[in-house]
Design a protein around this motif. Structure first.
Motif, PDB file in Angstrom:
ATOM      1  N   LYS A  89      30.676  40.777  53.829  1.00 53.17           N
ATOM      2  CA  LYS A  89      32.171  41.053  53.898  1.00 53.17           C
ATOM      3  C   LYS A  89      33.018  40.018  53.348  1.00 53.17           C
ATOM      4  N   LEU A  90      32.853  38.786  53.896  1.00 51.40           N
ATOM      5  CA  LEU A  90      33.749  37.604  53.241  1.00 51.40           C
ATOM      6  C   LEU A  90      33.299  37.223  52.030  1.00 51.40           C
ATOM      7  N   HIS A  91      31.991  37.315  51.633  1.00 55.60           N
ATOM      8  CA  HIS A  91      31.489  37.133  50.316  1.00 55.60           C
ATOM      9  C   HIS A  91      32.170  37.828  49.045  1.00 55.60           C
ATOM     10  N   ALA A  92      32.110  39.069  49.697  1.00 53.66           N
ATOM     11  CA  ALA A  92      32.721  40.147  48.630  1.00 53.66           C
ATOM     12  C   ALA A  92      34.565  39.903  48.694  1.00 53.66           C
ATOM     13  N   ASP A  93      35.084  39.396  49.576  1.00 50.77           N
ATOM     14  CA  ASP A  93      36.404  39.214  49.750  1.00 50.77           C
ATOM     15  C   ASP A  93      36.981  38.165  48.697  1.00 50.77           C
ATOM     16  N   VAL A  94      36.165  37.017  48.865  1.00 53.94           N
ATOM     17  CA  VAL A  94      36.180  35.860  48.073  1.00 53.94           C
ATOM     18  C   VAL A  94      36.236  36.398  46.552  1.00 53.94           C
ATOM     19  N   ASN A  95      35.161  37.129  46.124  1.00 59.65           N
ATOM     20  CA  ASN A  95      34.880  37.435  44.888  1.00 59.65           C
ATOM     21  C   ASN A  95      36.074  38.625  44.564  1.00 59.65           C
ATOM     22  N   ARG A  96      36.573  39.297  45.297  1.00 63.93           N
ATOM     23  CA  ARG A  96      37.599  40.269  45.309  1.00 63.93           C
ATOM     24  C   ARG A  96      38.976  39.315  44.678  1.00 63.93           C
ATOM     25  N   TRP A  97      39.131  38.415  45.116  1.00 63.42           N
ATOM     26  CA  TRP A  97      40.238  37.596  44.825  1.00 63.42           C
ATOM     27  C   TRP A  97      40.071  36.851  43.328  1.00 63.42           C
ATOM     28  N   LEU A  98      38.868  36.319  43.134  1.00 62.70           N
ATOM     29  CA  LEU A  98      38.410  35.893  42.019  1.00 62.70           C
ATOM     30  C   LEU A  98      38.484  36.789  40.762  1.00 62.70           C
ATOM     31  N   ASP A  99      38.244  38.025  40.999  1.00 64.81           N
ATOM     32  CA  ASP A  99      38.215  39.036  39.923  1.00 64.81           C
ATOM     33  C   ASP A  99      39.729  39.610  39.934  1.00 64.81           C
ATOM     34  N   TRP A 100      40.320  39.388  41.004  1.00 65.49           N
ATOM     35  CA  TRP A 100      41.935  39.924  41.109  1.00 65.49           C
ATOM     36  C   TRP A 100      42.773  38.888  40.141  1.00 65.49           C
ATOM     37  N   SER A 101      42.451  37.564  40.261  1.00 58.64           N
ATOM     38  CA  SER A 101      43.068  36.794  39.450  1.00 58.64           C
ATOM     39  C   SER A 101      43.068  36.762  38.055  1.00 58.64           C
ATOM     40  N   MET A 102      41.930  37.072  37.559  1.00 55.23           N
ATOM     41  CA  MET A 102      41.794  37.466  36.210  1.00 55.23           C
ATOM     42  C   MET A 102      42.127  38.777  35.846  1.00 55.23           C
ATOM     43  N   GLY A 103      41.893  39.768  36.448  1.00 57.10           N
ATOM     44  CA  GLY A 103      42.405  41.141  35.959  1.00 57.10           C
ATOM     45  C   GLY A 103      43.781  41.595  36.208  1.00 57.10           C
ATOM     46  N   ALA A 104      44.383  40.974  37.501  1.00 60.43           N
ATOM     47  CA  ALA A 104      45.591  41.441  37.760  1.00 60.43           C
ATOM     48  C   ALA A 104      46.880  40.462  37.272  1.00 60.43           C
ATOM     49  N   LEU A 105      46.510  38.814  37.508  1.00 60.66           N
ATOM     50  CA  LEU A 105      47.531  37.868  37.222  1.00 60.66           C
ATOM     51  C   LEU A 105      47.226  37.460  35.816  1.00 60.66           C
ATOM     52  N   TRP A 106      46.181  37.220  35.285  1.00 57.25           N
ATOM     53  CA  TRP A 106      46.068  36.311  33.888  1.00 57.25           C
ATOM     54  C   TRP A 106      46.679  37.029  32.863  1.00 57.25           C
ATOM     55  N   PRO A 107      46.508  38.772  32.715  1.00 60.01           N
ATOM     56  CA  PRO A 107      47.122  39.363  31.546  1.00 60.01           C
ATOM     57  C   PRO A 107      48.865  39.108  31.723  1.00 60.01           C
ATOM     58  N   ASP A 108      49.302  38.640  32.704  1.00 58.16           N
ATOM     59  CA  ASP A 108      50.777  38.446  32.408  1.00 58.16           C
ATOM     60  C   ASP A 108      51.094  36.967  32.719  1.00 58.16           C
ATOM     61  N   ILE A 109      50.205  36.357  33.157  1.00 57.29           N
ATOM     62  CA  ILE A 109      50.378  34.862  33.243  1.00 57.29           C
ATOM     63  C   ILE A 109      50.308  33.981  31.751  1.00 57.29           C
ATOM     64  N   VAL A 110      49.306  34.692  31.098  1.00 56.99           N
ATOM     65  CA  VAL A 110      49.325  33.765  29.672  1.00 56.99           C
ATOM     66  C   VAL A 110      50.504  34.306  28.688  1.00 56.99           C
ATOM     67  N   PRO A 111      50.616  35.549  28.613  1.00 53.29           N
ATOM     68  CA  PRO A 111      51.920  35.640  27.634  1.00 53.29           C
ATOM     69  C   PRO A 111      52.996  35.127  28.190  1.00 53.29           C
ATOM     70  N   LEU A 112      53.405  35.202  29.480  1.00 53.62           N
ATOM     71  CA  LEU A 112      54.488  34.527  29.928  1.00 53.62           C
ATOM     72  C   LEU A 112      54.599  33.058  29.657  1.00 53.62           C
ATOM     73  N   PHE A 113      53.303  32.598  29.999  1.00 56.65           N
ATOM     74  CA  PHE A 113      53.281  31.122  29.605  1.00 56.65           C
ATOM     75  C   PHE A 113      53.572  30.551  28.194  1.00 56.65           C
ATOM     76  N   THR A 114      52.916  31.506  27.067  1.00 57.70           N
ATOM     77  CA  THR A 114      53.131  31.405  25.670  1.00 57.70           C
ATOM     78  C   THR A 114      54.894  31.378  25.582  1.00 57.70           C
ATOM     79  N   SER A 115      55.390  32.507  26.074  1.00 57.98           N
ATOM     80  CA  SER A 115      56.927  32.650  25.848  1.00 57.98           C
ATOM     81  C   SER A 115      57.699  31.738  26.538  1.00 57.98           C
ATOM     82  N   LEU A 116      57.466  31.354  27.760  1.00 59.67           N
ATOM     83  CA  LEU A 116      58.351  30.611  28.607  1.00 59.67           C
ATOM     84  C   LEU A 116      58.281  29.025  28.479  1.00 59.67           C
ATOM     85  N   ILE A 117      56.846  28.846  27.995  1.00 58.22           N
ATOM     86  CA  ILE A 117      56.790  27.403  27.931  1.00 58.22           C
ATOM     87  C   ILE A 117      56.482  26.909  26.398  1.00 58.22           C
TER      88      ILE A 117
END
Length: 215
Positions: A89-117
């Motif tokens: 369960k803990l192993h899956a939890d770590v993987n969940r957040w690793l996947d979430w960082s790329m699936g949920a955060l990355w698609p908006d972080i990158v274009p915002l970084f490009t636009s704002l920075i």
């Protein structure tokens, strides 16, 4: 001997370098990507056909994809708590957040970084910035909920999931967005991870001004 190909200010490279720093591992880093080039050279493409950074070489073993590199380093060189394997369960939890960082955060972080920075204010698509910013802030609010009563994203122990989220959280902290929510649990977590050696050495590095391609 461990070698890392990639410029130290790249978002994905920062994760790997932070991981190495916290594990107190010695390594060589070879500048590659963006202004340094090399990723389209035959030597590099033999290691990583994607032509992206980072790429890790450990005594002849070649690995790319930053989260996979962190998994490998944690399993090979880290304490059991850094990337737990025996607790499913803990192993899956770590993987969940690793996947979430790329699936949920990355698609908006990158274009915002490009636009704002990397984009001059007069050339920014502010409608896109507002849309992407709203999604990103909503997702950090989700993380804030899961951090309730926890020291780190999966519980009491710092893991590579905190590194993956931490690099993106540091980047988010530099964005000037309207209506940023108050995230008390996120803020406590962020303050905690900001004391890590790898955060202090690598996560806080500002981006290069050069606006060319390749993350």
């Amino acid at each position: 001997m461990i070698s890392v190909w990639g410029r130290e200010r790249g978002l994905c490279v920062k994760k790997v370098l932070w991981c190495l720093e916290d594990l107190e591992l010695k390594f060589d880093r070879i500048d590659a990507g963006r202004q340094y080039g090399r990723t389209n050279e035959e030597e590099y493409l033999k290691m990583n056909r994607n032509g992206l950074v980072p790429t890790l070489v450990d005594d002849g073993y070649v690995l790319w994809e930053s989260n996979s590199i962190m998994r490998y380093l944690a399993i090979t060189y880290g304490p059991a708590s850094f990337y737990p394997l025996t607790n499913a369960k803990l192993h899956a939890d770590v993987n969940r957040w690793l996947d979430w960082s790329m699936g949920a955060l990355w698609p908006d972080i990158v274009p915002l970084f490009t636009s704002l920075i990397r984009t001059a204010p007069e050339k920014r698509d502010m409608n896109a910035v507002r849309t992407q910013g709203a999604r990103l802030m909503k997702n950090w609010s989700i993380a804030d909920e899961y951090l309730e009563g926890k020291k780190y994203i999966t519980g009491e122990d710092f893991t590579i999931a905190d590194i993956a989220l931490g690099v993106l959280a540091q980047t988010y902290s530099t964005f000037e967005l309207e209506g940023k929510p108050d995230l008390p649990n996120f803020n406590k977590w962020y303050e905690r991870i900001s004391e890590r050696p790898g955060f202090k050495r690598y996560a806080v590095l500002p981006p290069e001004p050069d606006p060319t391609s390749n993350h």
